[in-house]
Design a protein around this motif. Structure first.
Motif, PDB file in Angstrom:
ATOM      1  N   TRP A 155       0.822  -1.204   0.000  1.00  0.00           N
ATOM      2  CA  TRP A 155       0.000   0.000   0.000  1.00  0.00           C
ATOM      3  C   TRP A 155       0.863   1.263   0.000  1.00  0.00           C
ATOM      4  O   TRP A 155       0.509   2.271  -0.608  1.00  0.00           O
ATOM      5  N   TYR A 167      -3.689   2.015   5.931  1.00  0.00           N
ATOM      6  CA  TYR A 167      -3.749   0.558   6.072  1.00  0.00           C
ATOM      7  C   TYR A 167      -3.511   0.141   7.515  1.00  0.00           C
ATOM      8  O   TYR A 167      -4.242  -0.699   8.057  1.00  0.00           O
ATOM      9  N   ASP A 195     -10.687  -4.504   6.609  1.00  0.00           N
ATOM     10  CA  ASP A 195      -9.389  -5.175   6.629  1.00  0.00           C
ATOM     11  C   ASP A 195      -9.344  -6.296   5.603  1.00  0.00           C
ATOM     12  O   ASP A 195      -8.325  -6.494   4.931  1.00  0.00           O
ATOM     13  N   LEU A 198      -8.818  -4.658   2.139  1.00  0.00           N
ATOM     14  CA  LEU A 198      -7.475  -4.097   1.973  1.00  0.00           C
ATOM     15  C   LEU A 198      -6.401  -5.175   1.858  1.00  0.00           C
ATOM     16  O   LEU A 198      -5.316  -4.912   1.326  1.00  0.00           O
TER      17      LEU A 198
END
Length: 308
Positions: A155, A167, A195, A198
Motif C-alpha cells: 500500500w 492501512y 481489513d 485491503l
C-alpha cells in the motif's frame, strides 16, 4: 524515486531497530481508538461503521496531507515516507516474538510460553501444550507477515504515506474489534470487512512471495490452491496454506478464542510444527519481507514515472 528510497529506508530501520519501546504511534492510535469506542460503542453495524470511518478516514487524511506537503521536496518526502514505513511495519518485532517463543518452548517453559502467545495472537492458550503452541506461533508468524509487513509495504508503494498509515489504522482496528465474539460481532463488522478488502491482493502477493522465497514454488502453489478455502479467513487462508506448503508442514485445526471457537481446516501435507519450525518460519518470513520491500519499491518507481 523519493517514495521508493523512503520505503527501503523505513524497511531497513524496522530490520535494524524494530518498533520503538515507548511512545509508539500505533500504540497511541490504539489508545485513541479505545477511548472513542467507549463513546461510540453500540451493538450495531452502523455504530461500528461510523467508528471505523472516523478513525481510518482521519488517519488517511493526515497521511495525505503529509504526502502533499512533502512530495515536491524530495528529501522531506523521502524522510516522511521512511518514518511512516518504519512506524507501521512490525516485521522485526514479529521475529523477536518468534525467537522468544522458540526459546521458551526449547526450555520447556510451557506456562511462560502460554502467557507469551498473547503477544502474537488472540488465541486462548489455556491448556495448549508445546506442539500446539508451536503451531499457533507458526500460523501467527505467517498471517502477521502479510498483515504487518507485506500489505503495508504494498500500500505504501502504491499510495505512499496515506497508504501506509491508512492501512495500519484499518488493520489495527481489526485486531481490536474485528472478532466474532458476542460483543464485537456487529460493532466490529465494518473494521473486519475493511481489513479483508485491503488485504485481498497483498495476502495473495505474500503467498506468491512465500513460495519464491522458500524455493518451493510448485509445492507452495499446490497447497495454496487446494487448502486455502478451508480456512474461514479469505486472506489468512492463502498465506497460511502457502507457508504450510513452503515449509512442508501441516497447519490448521480447531482454535479457541475464549468466547468462541473456530475450525481452520487442515492446510498442508507434512508433519505438525515443532519448536524447531518456529525459527524456520521466522527465517522464511524475513526473506518474504525483503522480497516485499523490493516489490514495493518497484511499484513506487512505476507510480513516480506515471506522475512525471
Amino acid at each position: 524515486m523519493s517514495r521508493a528510497i523512503g520505503l527501503l529506508l523505513g524497511f531497513a530501520a524496522d530490520r535494524l531497530v524494530g518498533d520503538p519501546r515507548r511512545f509508539h504511534p500505533v500504540a497511541g492510535f490504539g489508545r485513541t481508538a479505545a477511548r472513542l469506542e467507549k463513546h461510540l460503542y453500540a451493538d450495531s453495524r452502523p455504530a461500528g461503521a461510523a467508528y471505523t470511518a472516523i478513525l481510518v478516514g482521519t488517519t488517511a487524511v493526515l497521511g495525505l496531507a503529509v504526502e502533499q506537503l512533502t512530495r515536491k521536496h524530495p528529501i522531506l518526502h523521502t524522510a516522511a515516507t521512511a518514518v511512516a514505513t518504519w512506524t507501521v511495519l512490525g516485521a522485526r518485532s514479529l521475529e523477536r516474538e518468534a525467537e522468544t517463543m522458540a526459546g521458551l518452548l526449547g526450555e520447556k517453559d510451557i506456562p511462560a510460553a502460554r502467557d507469551r502467545l498473547s503477544h502474537l495472537c488472540a488465541r486462548d492458550a489455556t491448556g495448549l501444550e508445546a506442539d500446539e503452541l508451536a503451531r499457533a506461533t507458526v500460523e501467527s508468524i505467517a498471517e502477521n507477515t502479510s498483515d504487518a509487513c507485506v500489505a503495508p509495504l504494498l500500500w505504501g508503494g502504491v499510495l505512499g504515506v496515506p497508504g501506509l498509515v491508512g492501512y495500519r489504522a484499518a488493520n489495527t482496528l481489526d485486531a481490536m474489534v474485528g472478532y466474532k465474539s458476542p460483543k464485537y460481532l456487529n460493532f466490529g463488522w465494518a473494521s473486519a470487512r475493511l481489513d479483508d478488502v485491503l488485504n485481498l491482493l497483498p495476502a495473495r502477493v505474500c503467498a506468491l512471495l512465500t513460495g519464491l522465497a522458500a524455493g518451493r514454488v510448485q509445492e507452495t502453489a499446490r497447497v495454496w490452491r487446494r487448502d486455502a478455502a478451508k480456512h474461514p479467513s479469505p486472506n489468512a487462508g492463502p498465506v497460511e496454506a502457502a507457508f504450510a506448503g513452503a515449509l512442508g508442514l501441516t497447519l490448521g485445526g480447531r482454535n479457541s478464542y475464549g468466547t468462541y471457537a473456530e475450525d481452520r481446516g487442515t492446510l498442508g501435507d507434512g508433519p505438525a510444527p515443532t519448536v524447531a519450525d518456529v525459527r524456520r518460519t521466522a527465517a522464511l518470513a524475513r526473506r518474504v519481507g525483503m522480497a516485499a520491500a523490493g516489490v514495493a519499491a518497484i511499484l513506487a518507481l512505476g507510480k513516480g514515472k506515471r506522475w512525471g
